[in-house]
Motif scaffolding. Structure first.
Motif, PDB file in Angstrom:
ATOM      1  N   LYS A 194      -6.784  -4.640  -4.352  1.00  0.00           N
ATOM      2  CA  LYS A 194      -6.539  -5.645  -3.308  1.00  0.00           C
ATOM      3  C   LYS A 194      -7.794  -6.476  -3.059  1.00  0.00           C
ATOM      4  O   LYS A 194      -7.722  -7.705  -2.905  1.00  0.00           O
ATOM      5  N   GLY A 213       0.797  -1.218   0.000  1.00  0.00           N
ATOM      6  CA  GLY A 213       0.000   0.000   0.000  1.00  0.00           C
ATOM      7  C   GLY A 213       0.830   1.269   0.000  1.00  0.00           C
ATOM      8  O   GLY A 213       1.998   1.266   0.396  1.00  0.00           O
ATOM      9  N   ARG A 214       0.194   2.365  -0.453  1.00  0.00           N
ATOM     10  CA  ARG A 214       0.910   3.640  -0.583  1.00  0.00           C
ATOM     11  C   ARG A 214       1.158   4.301   0.779  1.00  0.00           C
ATOM     12  O   ARG A 214       2.219   4.855   1.035  1.00  0.00           O
ATOM     13  N   LYS A 215       0.156   4.241   1.665  1.00  0.00           N
ATOM     14  CA  LYS A 215       0.226   4.958   2.931  1.00  0.00           C
ATOM     15  C   LYS A 215       1.416   4.509   3.784  1.00  0.00           C
ATOM     16  O   LYS A 215       2.174   5.336   4.293  1.00  0.00           O
ATOM     17  N   TYR A 216       1.594   3.203   3.931  1.00  0.00           N
ATOM     18  CA  TYR A 216       2.658   2.708   4.798  1.00  0.00           C
ATOM     19  C   TYR A 216       4.033   2.924   4.181  1.00  0.00           C
ATOM     20  O   TYR A 216       5.024   3.120   4.895  1.00  0.00           O
ATOM     21  N   TYR A 233      -0.171   8.388  -5.272  1.00  0.00           N
ATOM     22  CA  TYR A 233      -1.231   8.435  -4.254  1.00  0.00           C
ATOM     23  C   TYR A 233      -2.261   9.519  -4.581  1.00  0.00           C
ATOM     24  O   TYR A 233      -3.470   9.283  -4.529  1.00  0.00           O
ATOM     25  N   LEU A 267      -6.964  -0.200  -2.780  1.00  0.00           N
ATOM     26  CA  LEU A 267      -7.909  -1.011  -2.007  1.00  0.00           C
ATOM     27  C   LEU A 267      -8.813  -1.835  -2.933  1.00  0.00           C
ATOM     28  O   LEU A 267      -9.124  -3.000  -2.640  1.00  0.00           O
ATOM     29  N   SER A 309      -6.202   7.899   4.632  1.00  0.00           N
ATOM     30  CA  SER A 309      -6.705   6.569   4.280  1.00  0.00           C
ATOM     31  C   SER A 309      -5.887   6.023   3.115  1.00  0.00           C
ATOM     32  O   SER A 309      -5.197   6.771   2.425  1.00  0.00           O
ATOM     33  N   GLU A 310      -5.963   4.736   2.905  1.00  0.00           N
ATOM     34  CA  GLU A 310      -5.247   4.116   1.802  1.00  0.00           C
ATOM     35  C   GLU A 310      -5.878   4.532   0.468  1.00  0.00           C
ATOM     36  O   GLU A 310      -7.053   4.914   0.409  1.00  0.00           O
ATOM     37  N   SER A 311      -5.102   4.471  -0.594  1.00  0.00           N
ATOM     38  CA  SER A 311      -5.586   4.811  -1.931  1.00  0.00           C
ATOM     39  C   SER A 311      -6.770   3.926  -2.322  1.00  0.00           C
ATOM     40  O   SER A 311      -6.702   2.695  -2.195  1.00  0.00           O
TER      41      SER A 311
END
Length: 292
Positions: free
Chosen positions: A213, A76-79, A133, A210, A204-206
């Motif tokens: 996924k 994921g992009r956020k982490y 993102y 999501l 929040s995650e992209s």
């Protein structure tokens, strides 16, 4: 633009501004850093070695893009954002407390180059990750406008570094700045990184990631799929050498080399030189958003 979209652009851009700030501090202070970590050679050679250490950060940026780009596709992009900014912030802080050549000898420039390599890896992942993102949150017909804010971050990060350096010079004085106060802008990055991490934790995650996924359509081998076929490699080469390389040469010549030329060749007062470059950056930044 919705409030959520504004928050995403602001948080992504702010974190990337701070990363560029960290990366560019070294470039802005290359002459001072050269005297601290390459003092075993004459002043001109020390400055050249300092610039080579600056270049080392660029040499590993493509590898940072590969490593963290793959990580972003997998987890994921956020982490990935959080990892890159923590790496950058920690490296910058350590440059600020790193003993000089006079204190620990050849170990000092070796450690400096290692930290520059870590910075380059982090920035290689951060910049592309931030653009991806934001693009994945943007409506299809507004991606240029939304990601233009990410494009401003390099200029704003450089601008911020010049302001902090200028403020430190004026408060501490030139003698103290050359001796020890040059470290303050590097140590100050801890505050900036803390702010950025706190803000990014709220994101929040992209939605695109999501969705992929949830549908189990994420790539299992992103690098192989991106570079395993000639049609993809051809696009990469066109983007790299047809667009980005020329843009990068113009940008760095217009900003960094102009600053070096003013201070090293024309012997313009560093404060005056910083103000001139900062004014140019201030004029140019809105154009990035306009053309985006």
């Amino acid at each position: 633009m919705t409030s959520d979209e504004r928050k995403i652009i602001f948080a992504s851009s702010l974190g990337t501004v701070f990363e560029w700030y960290d990366f560019y501090l070294y470039g802005s202070l290359a002459a001072v850093v050269g005297k601290q970590f390459f003092s075993s050679v004459n002043e001109t050679a020390a400055f050249i070695f300092a610039l080579l250490a600056f270049a080392a950060g660029f040499a590993v940026r493509p590898f940072g893009a590969l490593v963290f780009g793959r990580l972003g596709d997998l987890v994921g992009r956020k982490y990935t954002f959080l990892v890159t900014i923590l790496l950058m912030g920690t490296s910058t802080f350590l440059v600020g407390v790193l003993p000089s050549y006079a204190s620990i000898g050849i170990t000092a420039p070796v450690l400096l180059i290692v930290l520059r390599l870590v910075q380059g890896l982090a920035l290689g992942g951060e910049y592309g990750g931030a653009a991806t993102y934001v693009a994945e949150h943007a409506p299809g017909h507004k991606r240029g406008g939304y990601t233009a804010w990410i494009q401003t971050t390099a200029t704003l990060g450089f601008f911020l570094s010049l302001l902090v350096i200028l403020g430190t010079r004026l408060i501490a004085g030139e003698s103290a700045f050359a001796d020890w106060a040059w470290r303050i802008p590097f140590v100050f990055s801890v505050i900036l990184v803390s702010i950025s991490v706190w803000i990014r934790m709220t994101l929040s995650e992209s939605p695109v990631f999501l969705k992929m996924k949830a549908e189990n359509t994420t790539s299992k081998a992103p690098i192989k799929e991106a570079f395993g076929e000639w049609k993809n490699v051809r696009l990469v080469l066109i983007a790299l050498f047809g667009v980005v390389a020329g843009q990068a040469v113009i940008w760095y010549a217009g900003q960094f080399y102009a600053l070096f030329f003013l201070t090293q060749t024309l012997k313009v007062n560093p404060v005056t030189a910083n103000l001139l470059i900062a004014a140019a950056l201030l004029i140019g930044t809105p154009m990035i958003v306009f053309f985006g």
